[in-house]
Structure formats: C-alpha cells, structure tokens
Design an enzyme around this catalytic site. Structure first.
Site, PDB file in Angstrom:
ATOM      1  N   LYS A   1      -1.355  -5.178   3.904  1.00 23.99           N
ATOM      2  CA  LYS A   1      -2.426  -5.706   4.754  1.00 23.99           C
ATOM      3  C   LYS A   1      -1.901  -6.351   6.034  1.00 23.99           C
ATOM      4  O   LYS A   1      -0.888  -7.053   6.012  1.00 23.99           O
ATOM      5  CB  LYS A   1      -3.222  -6.720   3.918  1.00 23.99           C
ATOM      6  CG  LYS A   1      -4.381  -7.391   4.605  1.00 23.99           C
ATOM      7  CD  LYS A   1      -5.351  -6.420   5.227  1.00 23.99           C
ATOM      8  CE  LYS A   1      -5.906  -5.408   4.242  1.00 23.99           C
ATOM      9  NZ  LYS A   1      -6.586  -4.265   4.934  1.00 23.99           N
TER      10      LYS A   1
ATOM     11  N   ASP B   1       0.820  -1.214   0.000  1.00 17.60           N
ATOM     12  CA  ASP B   1       0.000   0.000   0.000  1.00 17.60           C
ATOM     13  C   ASP B   1       0.848   1.255   0.000  1.00 17.60           C
ATOM     14  O   ASP B   1       0.369   2.346  -0.312  1.00 17.60           O
ATOM     15  CB  ASP B   1      -0.959  -0.007   1.189  1.00 17.60           C
ATOM     16  CG  ASP B   1      -2.104  -0.963   0.897  1.00 17.60           C
ATOM     17  OD1 ASP B   1      -1.910  -2.177   1.045  1.00 17.60           O
ATOM     18  OD2 ASP B   1      -3.173  -0.491   0.467  1.00 17.60           O
TER      19      ASP B   1
HETATM   20  O1  MRU Z   1      -7.742  -2.907   2.889  1.00 19.05           O
HETATM   21  P1  MRU Z   1      -7.506  -3.249   1.463  1.00 19.05           P
HETATM   22  O2  MRU Z   1      -8.289  -4.421   0.981  1.00 19.05           O
HETATM   23  O3  MRU Z   1      -7.623  -2.045   0.549  1.00 19.05           O
HETATM   24  O4  MRU Z   1      -5.969  -3.693   1.425  1.00 19.05           O
HETATM   25  C1  MRU Z   1      -5.386  -4.061   0.225  1.00 19.05           C
HETATM   26  C2  MRU Z   1      -4.014  -4.578   0.373  1.00 19.05           C
HETATM   27  O5  MRU Z   1      -3.452  -4.594   1.442  1.00 19.05           O
HETATM   28  C3  MRU Z   1      -3.295  -5.004  -0.867  1.00 19.05           C
HETATM   29  O6  MRU Z   1      -2.380  -6.010  -0.580  1.00 19.05           O
HETATM   30  C4  MRU Z   1      -2.559  -3.770  -1.423  1.00 19.05           C
HETATM   31  O7  MRU Z   1      -3.447  -2.752  -1.728  1.00 19.05           O
HETATM   32  C5  MRU Z   1      -1.676  -4.021  -2.558  1.00 19.05           C
HETATM   33  S1  MRU Z   1      -2.377  -4.938  -3.864  1.00 19.05           S
HETATM   34  C6  MRU Z   1      -2.563  -4.064  -5.189  1.00 19.05           C
END
Ligand code: MRU
Length: 344
Positions: free
Chosen positions: A249, A238
C-alpha cells in the site's frame, strides 16, 4: 476471525454462490454480499468490496469456479479464458489474484472433455486454494510472533488483517499471535489515506480482538519514531519479487525508510501466493492508479480545490535493502532468500 463473537472468513463459496464480507461498509455496518456470476465477483474486486492481496486471490479463484459452473459445453475453454482475463484485469498489482485465478483455470482444463467433472474440480480447486491461503497465514503468524519482544510497540500500515486474507491476516496474524502469547503489545495503526484501510479495517479488527492500539495519521509515523516509541514495523505485501523488493500500500516505502533511519526492524509478512517468481525487481511490478475522486472527495463531499488534478497510485515499492526480513509460512528469510526458497 471473530466478528461480534461469531466466526467468519472474508470470502467463501456456498451452494453455487460466492459470499464475502462487504469491506466498504466496515466499521459502521456489517453486511455480507452474495454473488452468482464471475462478472459480479470481478466488480466486487474492482470496487474493493473485497480487497487485500490474498483475499482477492481467493475471490478470483471462487469467481473462476462460478465461471466454470456457468460455461456452456460448446465453448467451455473460451468461456474460462474470458473469465480469467476479466478477473485478473480488475486489479493489476497483487499477484495473488493471478495465481488464484490461474490455479482454478488450469485445474479445470485438465479434465476436459469430461465437463461435469471439470466443473466440480474448479469448485474444489478454488476451495483448496482458499484453505491453503488461510493455513499459510496462521502458520506465518506463529512464526513471526517469535520475533516480537514483550511490550513491543509495533507500527503497521494499511489492513494486512484477516479481512485482507481468507482468514488470520499477514502482519496482523503475527500481531494476533503475539497478543495471544500475552506479550502486552501496542499497535500504531497508520490511517492509510485515501481509502482508510488502517483507520477503518485494522482498527476494527484490533478492537474485536481486544488488542491495544491507536490510529495515527499517515504523516505522524516520523514523530513516533523520533519519540522512540516504535520498536518495529510489520506490513503485508501485494507482490514480492525475486530480488526481495516488494509492492505494498502507498506509504509503505516511507515507513521502511523511517525504520532504517531510526535503526528499527522492518518486517514484511506474506503467504506463498504473494511471491512472483517471474518478476525480477520492483520496477517490473505494475502499479495500480486509482481515481482522483478517492483523494478529492470524502463521503460524497468535495474536500480539495476543485480545479486541481490529484494523483492516486494505490501502491509503492519498498526496495529489499530496507527490509529486515520476510515472514513466511516456512520461516523468516532475508528478502533476497525468501523468493529463491520457493524457486529451489
Ligand atoms: O488496496 P488494498 O486495500 O487491496 O491494499 C491492500 C494492501 O496493501 C495490503 O497491505 C496487502 O494486500 C497485503 S495484506 C494481506
């Protein structure tokens, strides 16, 4: 991505509306949502109708396009500033959101005082941002696939698939490309409590593509490392800092430590929009804390002791020292070099 044999992007713009796949419904229902105001797009991001760093980056960019179309002539700039703030504040961790929103904001402002042109530019800039994001993800998929040995058993966490991006995915783009090369891979999908992005979304995407996989509980990763059944880990990110620390995550960090302890590679795949060149290290990344209800209730049913509080950080930080390499659209780099490459 193909869903039920039809080609889709996760989020797109058409005839003055933002359209997206409703990710809260998958895998049990496939539904599209349409929004005509930036405020509705902000709510969709907050409620995770659209989620995943590059996908919310594109949704934010399209939200800004809606804001530009609706902005009154006499306060065009103020309206866009307000929309920018509201969209960015929906989710604090993924940097792609700020980057997408800011890109459209700056593109439109360049054309003031020609407001009809500025509005048109906002729509074009959002589309351009989304297209570039999708191209980056496809590019990094083929680059990352070169790292995958035939017969590899891969652990992934959360959903870093086409649904988390405009198209193709990050970690799942690598996995898709390796599968297309006929490498006979197998994917362990960590379920990803509390919102189950792994069990719901990654498993759905892998099934659609016919990629062999199994869902495991988040705490089963260690068992499969111990059994020597995991050859490598690939996740998305992220936010990636200058020193190579990443946010992803919640639960990513422990997968990286496990990989390190078992001498298995841990790769992170990300497009350029996930790099934050103003962020020196992991400690500087704001971590989104979500509602305790996500932990204590499933499908409207209480599952935990009612009187106990719950803590729900949505992301954690994986230090650069646990990351073997970052897979980018320009190649695979050490975590420290990956961000510096963009800077130079
Ligand atoms: O909370 P979310 O579902 O938006 O989290 C998403 C993630 O943690 C993904 O692993 C991250 O965005 C990278 S994948 C393109």
């Amino acid at each position: 991505m193909q869903i039920n044999g039809k080609e889709y992007r996760t989020v797109w713009f058409d005839s003055g509306q933002v359209l997206m796949i409703d990710q809260n419904k998958i895998p049990h229902e496939f539904a599209l949502k349409e929004y005509s105001t930036y405020q509705e797009v902000a709510t969709a991001i907050r409620e995770m109708t659209v989620r995943g760093a590059p996908a919310i980056g594109a949704a934010g960019a399209f939200g800004m396009a809606l804001a530009a179309l609706a902005a009154p002539d006499h306060k065009f700039r103020a309206h866009l500033r307000h929309a920018r703030q509201e969209l960015i504040s929906t989710r604090p961790t993924a940097i792609d959101l700020s980057i997408g929103v800011q890109y459209v904001y700056e593109s439109a402002l360049k054309f003031i005082p020609d407001l009809p042109h500025a509005r048109q530019v906002a729509v074009l800039a959002a589309g351009e941002f989304a297209n570039k994001s999708a191209e980056d993800c496809l590019e990094l998929g083929w680059i990352g696939a070169e790292l995958i040995q035939p017969g590899a058993r891969i652990l992934t966490h959360c959903n870093a698939g086409a649904l988390a991006t405009v198209d193709h995915g990050t970690a799942l783009s690598v996995i898709r490309c390796a599968h297309k090369q006929g490498k006979n891979i197998f994917v362990y999908v960590a379920e990803t409590r509390p919102r189950l992005q792994g069990a719901r979304l990654t498993a759905f995407e892998l099934e659609q593509e016919g990629i062999p996989h199994a869902i495991i509980t988040d705490s089963a990763g260690g068992f499969y490392f111990w059994k020597k059944e995991i050859d490598l880990v690939i996740t998305g990110a992220d936010r990636i800092c200058l020193n190579g620390d990443i946010a992803n995550k919640i639960g990513t960090y422990e997968k990286a430590v496990l990989a390190h302890a078992h001498k298995r590679p841990f790769y992170v795949a990300a497009p350029d929009s996930t790099f934050d060149l103003s962020c020196a290290k992991g400690e500087d990344i704001p971590i989104e804390i979500r509602s305790e209800t996500e932990i204590k209730r499933i499908n409207g049913k209480d599952i935990a002791n009612p009187g106990s509080p719950a803590l729900n950080p949505a992301f954690d930080i994986t230090p650069a020292k646990y990351i073997t390499g970052i897979i980018t659209p320009k190649g695979v780099f050490s975590p420290q070099k990956a961000a510096q490459r963009i800077q130079s």
